[in-house]
Motif scaffolding. Structure first.
Motif, PDB file in Angstrom:
ATOM      1  N   THR A  22       0.818  -1.026  -0.191  1.00  0.00           N
ATOM      2  CA  THR A  22       0.079   0.111   0.011  1.00  0.00           C
ATOM      3  C   THR A  22       0.909   1.163   0.025  1.00  0.00           C
ATOM      4  O   THR A  22       0.459   2.099  -0.779  1.00  0.00           O
ATOM      5  N   LEU A  23       1.957   1.385   0.876  1.00  0.00           N
ATOM      6  CA  LEU A  23       2.626   2.699   1.064  1.00  0.00           C
ATOM      7  C   LEU A  23       3.367   2.790  -0.268  1.00  0.00           C
ATOM      8  O   LEU A  23       3.704   3.827  -0.758  1.00  0.00           O
ATOM      9  N   PHE A  24       4.035   1.841  -0.789  1.00  0.00           N
ATOM     10  CA  PHE A  24       4.544   1.900  -2.332  1.00  0.00           C
ATOM     11  C   PHE A  24       3.702   2.073  -3.293  1.00  0.00           C
ATOM     12  O   PHE A  24       4.099   2.963  -4.355  1.00  0.00           O
ATOM     13  N   GLY A  25       2.588   1.730  -3.272  1.00  0.00           N
ATOM     14  CA  GLY A  25       1.510   2.028  -4.409  1.00  0.00           C
ATOM     15  C   GLY A  25       1.114   3.775  -4.129  1.00  0.00           C
ATOM     16  O   GLY A  25       1.092   4.446  -5.177  1.00  0.00           O
ATOM     17  N   LEU A  26       1.034   4.289  -3.000  1.00  0.00           N
ATOM     18  CA  LEU A  26       0.769   5.532  -2.501  1.00  0.00           C
ATOM     19  C   LEU A  26       1.897   6.238  -3.067  1.00  0.00           C
ATOM     20  O   LEU A  26       1.868   7.404  -3.550  1.00  0.00           O
ATOM     21  N   ARG A  27       3.148   5.802  -3.035  1.00  0.00           N
ATOM     22  CA  ARG A  27       4.263   6.602  -3.526  1.00  0.00           C
ATOM     23  C   ARG A  27       4.405   6.822  -4.953  1.00  0.00           C
ATOM     24  O   ARG A  27       4.643   7.782  -5.316  1.00  0.00           O
ATOM     25  N   GLU A  28       3.885   5.781  -5.684  1.00  0.00           N
ATOM     26  CA  GLU A  28       3.828   5.942  -6.969  1.00  0.00           C
ATOM     27  C   GLU A  28       2.848   6.945  -7.374  1.00  0.00           C
ATOM     28  O   GLU A  28       2.928   7.471  -8.593  1.00  0.00           O
ATOM     29  N   VAL A  29       1.692   7.220  -6.714  1.00  0.00           N
ATOM     30  CA  VAL A  29       0.823   8.374  -7.215  1.00  0.00           C
ATOM     31  C   VAL A  29       0.945   9.470  -6.353  1.00  0.00           C
ATOM     32  O   VAL A  29      -0.220  10.117  -5.828  1.00  0.00           O
ATOM     33  N   ALA A  30       2.064   9.594  -5.812  1.00  0.00           N
ATOM     34  CA  ALA A  30       2.195  10.806  -4.596  1.00  0.00           C
ATOM     35  C   ALA A  30       2.104  12.212  -5.088  1.00  0.00           C
ATOM     36  O   ALA A  30       1.178  12.979  -4.428  1.00  0.00           O
TER      37      ALA A  30
END
Length: 351
Positions: A22-30
């Motif tokens: 989830t955190l890495f996914g959020l980072r991709e769409v920061a």
């Protein structure tokens, strides 16, 4: 009776894996998540204005337009100040190259007189470069300016959320019968976020005003820029004071020497320690609901995910995560105690 529940170790591993994904996914769409969360926090901050207008019988369009215009004007003011100040900073930094070279020469002379070899001094100079500190300040302000400069996306999000705010309030009120824990946890998140923003903003403005006055009296260039930086870093937990102090201190070193730098450090410490260590905790109380360790971890995690904007929004983001993952589940009361560092049980909806 056989217990067919999954092993606890497997549950922990799956939870950790889900959190990482989830955190890495959020980072991709920061670039989208950052402005979205900032817009949500700003709408929550001005929601008392909407409720006050509603209690006075104001029409719906006024309940939407007035809070929306307040937020937009604040954003435009921040963009204007940061744009002008960043342009001035970019213009004056190259002029301090001779002063920096003179500081290096004085440091080498002082080190030679006290028995320190030039090799050791050169290694220390390479690891400590005031230009790098000023570059960090520029990166922080430029990142925030990049987010604020995307005014089209921000305005669209703010307008959409402002239009939906009256309806969402009614939906949440009607949902108390079906999901009381979730609605109460979201209400608690909104209340704690507003209190945190209000208290931090008021004391941040006061500290920034004193900082600007002190810098102006000491003759440090661009005091307004460093005052804005001090206000922004008020929302960064644990290390915000240091981030707000280093750039003006380094600029004071280049502009007026060691004495001026020490005076800036002394002024900042006197002003910020009094407000942030003695006065601010009394007014803020336990509004955050996060232990010192969790506050530091939230700063690290959200800065990694969203960049510098994540550092500014670390507390609201952590409060939102707590509301959705912990406070909305009555059986997770023990986890709330671990997160807050307060062993005394409290009702879910208590602020």
């Amino acid at each position: 009776m056989n217990d067919h529940s999954a092993p606890r170790a497997l549950i922990v591993l799956l939870t950790a894996a889900g959190a990482v994904v989830t955190l890495f996914g959020l980072r991709e769409v920061a670039s989208i998540v950052g402005p979205l969360v900032l817009a949500l926090v700003l709408v929550i901050a001005v929601s008392p204005v909407r409720r006050w207008l509603g209690s006075r019988g104001a029409p719906i369009w006024a309940q939407v337009a007035v809070p929306f215009l307040i937020v937009v004007l604040v954003l435009l003011g921040m963009v204007g100040v940061l744009t002008i100040s960043m342009a001035q900073l970019a213009g004056i930094l190259p002029t301090y190259a001779p002063e920096f070279q003179q500081l290096l020469a004085d440091a080498q002379r002082f080190a030679t007189e006290h028995g320190i070899s030039n090799a050791q001094l050169n290694q220390a100079i390479q690891s400590f470069d005031p230009g790098k500190v000023l570059s960090l300040a520029q990166a922080l302000l430029a990142s925030l300016l990049a987010v604020l400069s995307g005014l089209f996306l921000m305005v669209v999000l703010l307008l959409a959320m402002s239009l939906d705010a009256p309806v969402m309030a009614k939906i949440l009120d009607s949902g108390r019968q079906h999901r009381p824990a979730l609605v109460s946890s979201l209400a608690t998140f909104a209340g704690k976020t507003r209190r945190y923003l209000l208290v931090s903003t008021v004391f941040g403005i006061i500290c920034a005003a004193f900082d600007v006055a002190a810098l102006a009296l000491l003759g440090v260039p661009l005091p307004l820029l460093w005052g804005v930086l001090a206000l922004i870093t008020t929302y960064i937990p644990n290390i915000g004071f240091v981030l707000g102090l280093l750039p003006p201190a380094m600029l004071a070193l280049l502009d007026g020497g060691v004495r001026q730098m020490l005076l800036v450090i002394a002024a900042y410490c006197a002003i910020n320690v009094v407000f942030q260590s003695f006065i601010l905790p009394k007014f803020l109380g336990d509004a955050v609901g996060l232990s010192t360790t969790m506050t530091l971890l939230s700063l690290i995690v959200w800065t990694f995910v969203l960049g510098p904007l994540g550092a500014v929004l670390a507390i609201p983001l952590s409060l939102l995560a707590r509301a959705l993952l912990i406070d909305s589940d009555p059986s997770a009361r023990w986890a709330a105690a671990l997160v807050s560092g307060d062993p005394s049980p409290r009702p879910t909806g208590s602020p």
